[in-house]
Design an enzyme around this catalytic site. Structure first.
Site, PDB file in Angstrom:
ATOM      1  N   LYS A   1       3.861  -8.007  13.473  1.00 35.18           N
ATOM      2  CA  LYS A   1       2.655  -7.420  12.863  1.00 35.18           C
ATOM      3  C   LYS A   1       2.374  -8.110  11.525  1.00 35.18           C
ATOM      4  O   LYS A   1       3.312  -8.369  10.752  1.00 35.18           O
ATOM      5  CB  LYS A   1       2.921  -5.934  12.644  1.00 35.18           C
ATOM      6  CG  LYS A   1       1.763  -5.121  12.108  1.00 35.18           C
ATOM      7  CD  LYS A   1       2.192  -3.661  11.973  1.00 35.18           C
ATOM      8  CE  LYS A   1       1.031  -2.743  11.650  1.00 35.18           C
ATOM      9  NZ  LYS A   1       1.435  -1.312  11.622  1.00 35.18           N
TER      10      LYS A   1
ATOM     11  N   SER B   1       2.090   4.782  14.162  1.00 34.80           N
ATOM     12  CA  SER B   1       1.524   3.447  14.397  1.00 34.80           C
ATOM     13  C   SER B   1       2.298   2.504  15.311  1.00 34.80           C
ATOM     14  O   SER B   1       1.760   1.491  15.741  1.00 34.80           O
ATOM     15  CB  SER B   1       1.269   2.747  13.066  1.00 34.80           C
ATOM     16  OG  SER B   1       0.056   3.221  12.540  1.00 34.80           O
TER      17      SER B   1
ATOM     18  N   SER C   1      -1.516   1.696  14.240  1.00 37.11           N
ATOM     19  CA  SER C   1      -2.101   0.515  13.641  1.00 37.11           C
ATOM     20  C   SER C   1      -1.491  -0.791  14.139  1.00 37.11           C
ATOM     21  O   SER C   1      -2.059  -1.861  13.917  1.00 37.11           O
ATOM     22  CB  SER C   1      -1.952   0.581  12.124  1.00 37.11           C
ATOM     23  OG  SER C   1      -0.577   0.603  11.775  1.00 37.11           O
TER      24      SER C   1
HETATM   25  N1  LIG Z   1       0.407   3.607   9.864  1.00 40.96           N
HETATM   26  C1  LIG Z   1       0.330   4.743  10.524  1.00 40.96           C
HETATM   27  O1  LIG Z   1       1.242   5.137  11.222  1.00 40.96           O
HETATM   28  C2  LIG Z   1      -0.914   5.533  10.310  1.00 40.96           C
HETATM   29  C3  LIG Z   1      -1.629   5.790  11.574  1.00 40.96           C
HETATM   30  C4  LIG Z   1      -1.634   7.219  11.936  1.00 40.96           C
HETATM   31  N2  LIG Z   1      -2.159   7.455  13.214  1.00 40.96           N
HETATM   32  C5  LIG Z   1      -2.393   8.068  10.935  1.00 40.96           C
HETATM   33  O2  LIG Z   1      -3.438   7.735  10.434  1.00 40.96           O
HETATM   34  O3  LIG Z   1      -1.924   9.133  10.700  1.00 40.96           O
END
Ligand SMILES: NC(=O)CC[C@H](N)C(=O)O
Length: 467
Positions: A82, A183, A159
């Site tokens: 990532k 994420s 993400s």
């Molecule tokens: N980086 C993350 O895990 C954030 C994404 C998550 N789904 C949120 O907004 O709560």
């Protein structure tokens, strides 16, 4: 190994082919590079591909293997990273187009560990801007395609969107991502992969762009539970460069898989939390519970000490507050071009003062203690990973957070969790369940998930049209 098997082989299968001499690392890397050339213009998983370096590394690893030297369990296999991790000499964007990319001057400890275990880093993958979102969307850098639908652009989940798409589309053996509120698990779930949210501190975050340091974790996305355990064995361990790094289990998690799970006590989703969960997801979830009961696991239902909605709110505020603390000065620069959805979420943190922040942390500690107490007498929780399966990009409501519902509470409560494929929707989109455990219970949740994977057909599924 046939060509399709090379591209979609698990780490385990790939290692067998490499060991037998049926496959070389150079051939594997070439196959994944060819597929990136063929598919990535549409799928948009990679932001950067290190073709020459990957081939050169593979050549060296093949030579070492011939000489009888193996660096570790990932010797010669491909991984994608990532674009939130530093790799020395490479540009890093964190999914943001607001500023020109900077060149990293160090390599993240997690990437270092992958390389030390013999992995070939193919390139960096797209992410939601600074990882702050679950849909996988990115209005400035582009949104990767969910590879399970080549006709309609569906969300990949985020993400760690590009990491999931890269593995699901057979463009890498495995990938790493980060999970702050789901994420890793969300995109793994929407793309039909295994994804692990590790206990905070188990995997070093040195060299990672942070979003919410009290919640940020690093974890693998893989094709199988065994691969996930193998990646964890490589990634886990204390690191003096990460101040919250904590002690890892001393034994190999991968070697502990395969235990009889009869009698394992499984906490199932309380009825009150079934509301607003897609009917097909619930059907697959119930089938998954039947499969677990068939394995001799004991299902227990009890109410959560705090609703998932309560956890969502606290975790969301902590993400905005901590995100604003270090990203605020950047996102306040209105002349720069940000994803407006991310800018809105970050700027929410401006109004969270010190007193409120401390109160949120207190609420978190209370919620953690209450959950651990409530888990007395159960070994794991099995809940859906995502309340819905992948929807078309055009149907996304950025103000809604259905994908964070089952994600965030795990980070808030400092638990660990592994998402595993559990079915396909009528539109052919993957559905997933997660096995959640106490802090550092990775060996337990992976054993339970392994038993489930072995008893069900879902782990074998590959996106149609890409094989
Ligand atoms: N980086 C993350 O895990 C954030 C994404 C998550 N789904 C949120 O907004 O709560």
């Amino acid at each position: 190994m046939s060509v399709a098997n090379v591209a979609f082989g698990s780490i385990e299968q790939t290692q067998r082919a490499l060991a037998s001499g049926a496959l070389t690392s150079v051939a594997l890397v070439q196959e994944h590079l060819d597929r990136i050339t063929r598919w990535d213009p549409q799928l948009h998983a990679f932001i950067d591909v290190y073709a020459d370096e990957a081939l050169a590394a593979a050549e060296g690893l093949d030579r070492l293997r011939q000489a009888g030297t193996l660096l570790g369990p990932l010797h010669g296999v491909t991984v994608a990273v990532k674009d939130l991790f530093d790799i020395q000499g490479k540009p890093i964007t964190g999914g943001s187009a607001a500023l020109p990319p900077r060149t990293s001057t160090l390599t993240a400890s997690a990437v270092q560990r992958l390389r030390s275990a013999g992995a070939v880093v193919l390139g960096k993958t797209h992410t939601v801007e600074f990882a702050f979102g679950g849909w996988g969307t990115n209005t400035t850098m582009g949104t990767p395609w969910n590879p399970w639908d080549l006709q309609t652009h569906r969300v990949p989940g985020g993400s760690s969107s590009g990491s999931a798409v890269a593995v699901a589309a057979g463009m890498a053996c495995a990938a790493i991502g980060t999970d702050t509120g789901g994420s890793v698990r969300i995109p793994a779930g929407l793309c039909g992969l295994v994804g692990l949210k590790t206990t905070h501190g188990l995997v070093s975050r040195h060299g990672l762009l942070e979003l919410c340091p009290t919640h940020d974790t690093v974890g693998p996305l893989t094709r199988s539970v065994r691969d996930c355990a193998t990646m964890l064995d490589v990634l886990a361990g204390p690191d003096p460069l990460d101040p919250v790094s904590r002690l890892a289990p001393t034994r190999s998690v991968a070697q502990g898989l395969g235990k009889d799970m009869k009698g394992l006590r499984v906490w199932t989703l309380p009825w009150a939390e079934r509301e607003d969960v897609d009917a097909e997801v619930l059907r697959a979830y119930d089938r998954a519970l039947d499969a677990l009961a068939g394995l001799g696991m004991l299902l227990v239902e009890r109410p959560l000490p705090h609703s998932l909605e309560h956890s969502m709110r606290i975790a969301g505020s902590l993400m905005s507050a901590e995100g604003y603390a270090h990203l605020g000065p950047l996102f306040e620069r209105r002349e720069l071009q940000f994803d407006p959805n991310i800018q809105r979420r970050i700027l929410l943190g401006r109004d969270i003062g010190a007193a409120q922040y401390i109160h949120l942390l207190r609420q978190r500690e209370q919620a953690k203690a209450a959950m651990l107490e409530a888990m007395d007498g159960v070994d794991v929780c099995v809940f859906p990973t995502n309340a819905i399966s992948a929807i078309p990009l055009t149907e996304v409501d950025e103000l809604a957070t259905p994908l964070s519902r089952f994600g965030r509470f795990v980070n808030l409560l400092d638990l660990c969790s592994v998402a595993v494929p559990a079915g396909l929707s009528s539109a052919g989109m993957p559905i997933s369940v997660q096995f959640i455990g106490r802090p550092f219970a990775e060996p337990t949740i992976l054993c339970a998930a392994f038993a489930f994977e072995q008893a069900t057909p879902w782990g074998q599924a590959v996106p149609p049209g890409l094989a």
